[in-house]
Design a protein around this motif. Structure first.
Motif, mmCIF file in Angstrom:
data_model
loop_
_atom_site.group_PDB
_atom_site.id
_atom_site.type_symbol
_atom_site.label_atom_id
_atom_site.label_comp_id
_atom_site.label_asym_id
_atom_site.label_seq_id
_atom_site.Cartn_x
_atom_site.Cartn_y
_atom_site.Cartn_z
ATOM 1 N N UNK A 1 19.704 23.108 -2.586
ATOM 2 C CA UNK A 1 18.673 23.669 -2.230
ATOM 3 C C UNK A 1 17.166 22.967 -2.006
ATOM 4 N N UNK A 2 17.191 21.595 -2.451
ATOM 5 C CA UNK A 2 15.910 20.896 -2.148
ATOM 6 C C UNK A 2 16.173 19.418 -1.703
ATOM 7 N N UNK A 3 15.006 19.012 -1.157
ATOM 8 C CA UNK A 3 15.285 17.650 -0.591
ATOM 9 C C UNK A 3 14.015 16.680 -1.413
ATOM 10 N N UNK A 4 14.321 15.547 -1.697
ATOM 11 C CA UNK A 4 13.164 14.927 -2.473
ATOM 12 C C UNK A 4 12.091 14.636 -1.444
ATOM 13 N N UNK A 5 10.983 14.520 -1.801
ATOM 14 C CA UNK A 5 9.856 14.158 -1.117
ATOM 15 C C UNK A 5 9.211 12.835 -1.535
ATOM 16 N N UNK A 6 9.366 11.712 -0.888
ATOM 17 C CA UNK A 6 8.949 10.522 -1.404
ATOM 18 C C UNK A 6 7.626 10.117 -0.374
ATOM 19 N N UNK A 7 6.791 9.382 -1.162
ATOM 20 C CA UNK A 7 5.571 8.791 -0.148
ATOM 21 C C UNK A 7 5.768 7.356 -0.776
ATOM 22 N N UNK A 8 5.566 6.442 0.280
ATOM 23 C CA UNK A 8 5.761 5.161 0.319
ATOM 24 C C UNK A 8 4.327 4.193 0.291
ATOM 25 N N UNK A 9 4.162 3.447 -0.816
ATOM 26 C CA UNK A 9 2.704 2.487 -1.025
ATOM 27 C C UNK A 9 3.286 1.141 -0.610
ATOM 28 N N UNK A 10 2.932 0.406 0.446
ATOM 29 C CA UNK A 10 3.278 -0.984 0.547
ATOM 30 C C UNK A 10 2.580 -1.603 1.770
ATOM 31 N N UNK A 11 2.761 -2.585 2.004
ATOM 32 C CA UNK A 11 1.884 -3.373 3.054
ATOM 33 C C UNK A 11 2.155 -2.437 4.476
ATOM 34 N N UNK A 12 3.431 -2.213 4.679
ATOM 35 C CA UNK A 12 3.680 -1.336 5.935
ATOM 36 C C UNK A 12 2.817 -0.114 6.034
ATOM 37 N N UNK A 13 2.583 0.319 4.820
ATOM 38 C CA UNK A 13 1.770 1.650 4.897
ATOM 39 C C UNK A 13 0.401 1.784 4.758
ATOM 40 N N UNK A 14 -0.208 0.392 4.752
ATOM 41 C CA UNK A 14 -1.597 0.043 4.474
ATOM 42 C C UNK A 14 -2.052 -0.232 3.059
ATOM 43 N N UNK A 15 -1.139 -0.285 2.116
ATOM 44 C CA UNK A 15 -1.536 -0.703 0.814
ATOM 45 C C UNK A 15 -1.225 -2.117 0.495
ATOM 46 N N UNK A 16 -2.020 -2.967 -0.340
ATOM 47 C CA UNK A 16 -1.796 -4.274 -0.916
ATOM 48 C C UNK A 16 -0.648 -4.484 -1.678
ATOM 49 N N UNK A 17 0.439 -3.989 -1.414
ATOM 50 C CA UNK A 17 1.442 -4.115 -2.478
ATOM 51 C C UNK A 17 2.681 -4.339 -1.842
ATOM 52 N N UNK A 18 3.173 -5.560 -2.284
ATOM 53 C CA UNK A 18 4.288 -6.086 -1.603
ATOM 54 C C UNK A 18 5.655 -6.148 -2.680
ATOM 55 N N UNK A 19 5.731 -5.920 -3.698
ATOM 56 C CA UNK A 19 6.351 -5.720 -4.630
ATOM 57 C C UNK A 19 5.987 -5.261 -6.040
ATOM 58 N N UNK A 20 7.163 -4.825 -6.926
ATOM 59 C CA UNK A 20 6.605 -4.604 -8.293
ATOM 60 C C UNK A 20 7.793 -5.310 -9.137
ATOM 61 N N UNK A 21 7.007 -6.038 -10.179
ATOM 62 C CA UNK A 21 8.009 -6.700 -11.153
ATOM 63 C C UNK A 21 8.749 -5.696 -12.052
ATOM 64 N N UNK A 22 9.793 -6.311 -12.300
ATOM 65 C CA UNK A 22 10.679 -5.455 -13.119
ATOM 66 C C UNK A 22 10.030 -5.122 -14.371
#
Length: 185
Positions: free
Chosen positions: A139-160
C-alpha cells in the motif's frame, strides 16, 4: 567479524557482521538467532544496525537499506529512490526522517506515501511506523530525499559509522574530505 551491535528496547542484542549476516542474542543471553541469505536476508554483509521507535530493525549494507519487522526483510535501493545502495550509517530524527549515510552523500527516508488510496488507510506514514513489511509493500512507496553534490549539497560520501545526531537533532557527518553539519529543523 562483528561490525556493529546494539541493544534494542526489549533487551536483545543485535549484531551486524561481515559475512555472517545479522544475529540476535536474546535478552536472557542464552539463545542466538542468525539471519543470513538462507533466511531471506539479501546479503550477509551488514555494516550497521539501527532500531527505530516502532522496534523495526534497519540494516546498512552494500546492497541497500534493509528493514526487518521481526518476520520479513524488505530492501530499499536506488530503484525506490535511495541515493546509493552502499550504506554506512543510519540515524532517526525524532518522528522525522530516517537518515542514511551512503557512498554518494546522504539520503533521508522521509516516510511512506500511500499508493492504495484506501479511505481507512493513512495517506502518509513516518519512516518509523508499526506496519509490517507486507503492509508497507502493498500500500505504500518510500519517499526519499537525496542530499549530495548533484542535488546542491556539499556532501560526496559518508564514512561508515560516520554520522552523529545531537539532542537538538543536528546531524554531524564525516566524509572522505570534511565534516558536514546538517540542520534539518
Amino acid at each position: 567479524n562483528v561490525r556493529n551491535l546494539i541493544e534494542n528496547k526489549k533487551g536483545n542484542l543485535w549484531f551486524g557482521t561481515l559475512g555472517g549476516g545479522l544475529s540476535r542474542l536474546d535478552k536472557d543471553r542464552k539463545y542466538f538467532t542468525n539471519y543470513t541469505t538462507n533466511n531471506g536476508l539479501v546479503t550477509d554483509y551488514v555494516w550497521n544496525v539501527f532500531e527505530d521507535n516502532d522496534e523495526n530493525i534497519w540494516l546498512a549494507t552494500e546492497v541497500g537499506l534493509i528493514r526487518f519487522d521481526g518476520i520479513t526483510f524488505s530492501t530499499y535501493t536506488t530503484t525506490q529512490g535511495l541515493g546509493d545502495n552502499v550504506i554506512g550509517d543510519i540515524l532517526l530524527n525524532k518522528n522525522g526522517p530516517l537518515w542514511i549515510g551512503t557512498n554518494s552523500g546522504m539520503s533521508a527516508l522521509k516516510g511512506f506515501a500511500n499508493i492504495a488510496k484506501k479511505e481507512d488507510t493513512a495517506s502518509y506514514l513516518h519512516a518509523s511506523n508499526p506496519l509490517s513489511n507486507l503492509e508497507l509493500s502493498t500500500s505504500f512507496n518510500p519517499d526519499f530525499e537525496i542530499y549530495n553534490v548533484k542535488t546542491g549539497y556539499p556532501i560526496n560520501d559518508i564514512n561508515i559509522n560516520g554520522m552523529f545526531m545531537t539532542k537538538d537533532t543536528i546531524i554531524w557527518a564525516g566524509t572522505s574530505d570534511k565534516l558536514v553539519r546538517v540542520d534539518y529543523n
